[in-house]
Scaffold this motif. Structure first.
Motif, PDB file in Angstrom:
ATOM      1  N   GLU A  63       0.827  -1.211   0.000  1.00 48.56           N
ATOM      2  CA  GLU A  63       0.000   0.000   0.000  1.00 48.56           C
ATOM      3  C   GLU A  63       0.862   1.263   0.000  1.00 48.56           C
ATOM      4  OE1 GLU A  63      -3.363   0.516  -0.177  1.00 48.56           O
ATOM      5  OE2 GLU A  63      -3.435  -1.608  -0.682  1.00 48.56           O
ATOM      6  N   LEU A  64       2.070   1.159   0.523  1.00 46.64           N
ATOM      7  CA  LEU A  64       2.938   2.331   0.666  1.00 46.64           C
ATOM      8  C   LEU A  64       4.076   2.416  -0.333  1.00 46.64           C
ATOM      9  CD1 LEU A  64       3.291   2.321   4.555  1.00 46.64           C
ATOM     10  CD2 LEU A  64       1.748   3.702   3.170  1.00 46.64           C
ATOM     11  N   ILE A  65       4.348   1.349  -1.093  1.00 47.66           N
ATOM     12  CA  ILE A  65       5.544   1.305  -1.940  1.00 47.66           C
ATOM     13  C   ILE A  65       5.206   0.816  -3.343  1.00 47.66           C
ATOM     14  CG2 ILE A  65       7.823   0.268  -2.247  1.00 47.66           C
ATOM     15  CD1 ILE A  65       7.952  -0.037   0.800  1.00 47.66           C
ATOM     16  N   ASP A  66       5.735   1.518  -4.340  1.00 45.71           N
ATOM     17  CA  ASP A  66       5.717   1.081  -5.736  1.00 45.71           C
ATOM     18  C   ASP A  66       7.162   0.905  -6.184  1.00 45.71           C
ATOM     19  OD1 ASP A  66       2.994   1.232  -5.974  1.00 45.71           O
ATOM     20  OD2 ASP A  66       2.973   2.931  -7.351  1.00 45.71           O
ATOM     21  N   TYR A 109       4.706   6.202  -0.592  1.00 48.08           N
ATOM     22  CA  TYR A 109       3.485   7.000  -0.478  1.00 48.08           C
ATOM     23  C   TYR A 109       3.137   7.232   0.992  1.00 48.08           C
ATOM     24  CZ  TYR A 109       2.807   5.924  -5.409  1.00 48.08           C
ATOM     25  OH  TYR A 109       2.960   5.824  -6.755  1.00 48.08           O
ATOM     26  N   PRO A 110       3.597   8.349   1.590  1.00 42.99           N
ATOM     27  CA  PRO A 110       3.178   8.636   2.966  1.00 42.99           C
ATOM     28  C   PRO A 110       1.660   8.852   3.048  1.00 42.99           C
ATOM     29  CG  PRO A 110       5.032  10.028   2.330  1.00 42.99           C
ATOM     30  CD  PRO A 110       4.569   9.305   1.106  1.00 42.99           C
ATOM     31  N   THR A 111       1.060   9.424   1.997  1.00 47.80           N
ATOM     32  CA  THR A 111      -0.390   9.559   1.864  1.00 47.80           C
ATOM     33  C   THR A 111      -0.743   9.188   0.436  1.00 47.80           C
ATOM     34  OG1 THR A 111      -0.435  11.855   1.079  1.00 47.80           O
ATOM     35  CG2 THR A 111      -0.358  11.526   3.468  1.00 47.80           C
ATOM     36  N   TYR A 112      -2.025   9.031   0.154  1.00 46.66           N
ATOM     37  CA  TYR A 112      -2.454   8.673  -1.196  1.00 46.66           C
ATOM     38  C   TYR A 112      -2.046   9.742  -2.217  1.00 46.66           C
ATOM     39  CZ  TYR A 112      -5.399   7.921  -5.247  1.00 46.66           C
ATOM     40  OH  TYR A 112      -5.826   7.746  -6.524  1.00 46.66           O
ATOM     41  N   PHE A 114       0.469  12.057  -2.033  1.00 45.54           N
ATOM     42  CA  PHE A 114       1.845  12.546  -1.970  1.00 45.54           C
ATOM     43  C   PHE A 114       2.811  11.374  -2.080  1.00 45.54           C
ATOM     44  CE2 PHE A 114       5.595  13.703   0.599  1.00 45.54           C
ATOM     45  CZ  PHE A 114       6.010  14.819  -0.109  1.00 45.54           C
ATOM     46  N   LYS A 115       3.900  11.563  -2.824  1.00 47.02           N
ATOM     47  CA  LYS A 115       4.890  10.498  -2.992  1.00 47.02           C
ATOM     48  C   LYS A 115       6.292  11.074  -3.060  1.00 47.02           C
ATOM     49  CE  LYS A 115       2.536   9.989  -6.471  1.00 47.02           C
ATOM     50  NZ  LYS A 115       1.617   9.840  -7.464  1.00 47.02           N
ATOM     51  N   ILE A 116       7.258  10.277  -2.616  1.00 48.86           N
ATOM     52  CA  ILE A 116       8.674  10.603  -2.743  1.00 48.86           C
ATOM     53  C   ILE A 116       9.368   9.360  -3.270  1.00 48.86           C
ATOM     54  CG2 ILE A 116       8.726  12.378  -0.967  1.00 48.86           C
ATOM     55  CD1 ILE A 116       9.844  10.311   0.964  1.00 48.86           C
ATOM     56  N   GLY A 117      10.457   9.547  -3.964  1.00 44.49           N
ATOM     57  CA  GLY A 117      11.171   8.398  -4.496  1.00 44.49           C
ATOM     58  C   GLY A 117      12.334   8.814  -5.362  1.00 44.49           C
ATOM     59  N   ALA A 118      12.797   7.871  -6.183  1.00 42.01           N
ATOM     60  CA  ALA A 118      13.939   8.144  -7.047  1.00 42.01           C
ATOM     61  C   ALA A 118      13.975   7.159  -8.209  1.00 42.01           C
ATOM     62  CB  ALA A 118      15.238   8.069  -6.267  1.00 42.01           C
TER      63      ALA A 118
END
Length: 174
Positions: A63-66, A109-112, A114-118
């Motif tokens: 649910e939190l990671i792609d 995905y801390p929330t639906y 908002f996302k952070i990554g690389a």
């Protein structure tokens, strides 16, 4: 030839490593979009802006990671025929600087909304004399709706010179 073989090996490893994830998780996303970048560092002596195409495919790991793969096309437009590298001024007809990144991607995905990554991989140099290099692109994104994302990112390509830029992009999810 070495560059082509290296890229093919990266693509094969990414595809094999994520094929098992795709079987366990039923959520997948194809993403396509564009971005506009402002170069800085050495590249800012040659270019004032960059335009690019972003393509990616992500699998929902939880649910939190792609996790997925990313590619696209980046073109830094050359603004003149003279480059000033401090005490050295080089004159000539410079081609646009172009790359095709081949990378693995992950998002948290801390929330639906908002996302952070690389994205991390290799940027293949397309124009003459461009050898390519290590590609790193940290990204912060926000969903505008269920099929559209806006993001900001920093792009760093470790090449013979400093190719760095800040970019603003929009992605569409299919």
């Amino acid at each position: 030839m070495k560059k082509k073989t290296f890229v093919m090996v990266i693509i094969a490893l990414v595809a094999v490593s994520f094929s098992s994830m795709a079987q366990r998780v039923d959520r997948t996303n194809f993403k396509a979009g564009v971005h506009l970048g402002i170069p800085f560092g050495d590249i800012s002596d040659l270019s004032n802006f960059e335009l690019g195409l972003d393509l990616g495919y992500h699998w929902g790991v939880s649910e939190l990671i792609d996790a997925g793969i990313a590619t696209g096309f980046m073109n830094a437009f050359i603004n003149n025929d003279t480059a000033d590298f401090g005490p050295v001024v080089v004159e000539g007809n410079f081609p646009n600087i172009q790359y095709v990144p081949v990378a693995g991607a992950f998002r948290i995905y801390p929330t639906y909304d908002f996302k952070i990554g690389a994205d991390v991989g290799y940027a293949v140099g397309i124009n003459d004399g461009n050898t390519g290099g290590l590609y790193v692109r940290p990204i912060i994104g926000a969903n505008l709706n269920s099929t559209t994302e806006i993001n900001i990112s920093y792009v760093k390509i470790s090449d013979d010179y400093d190719f760095s830029m800040a970019a603003l992009g929009i992605l569409f999810l299919f």
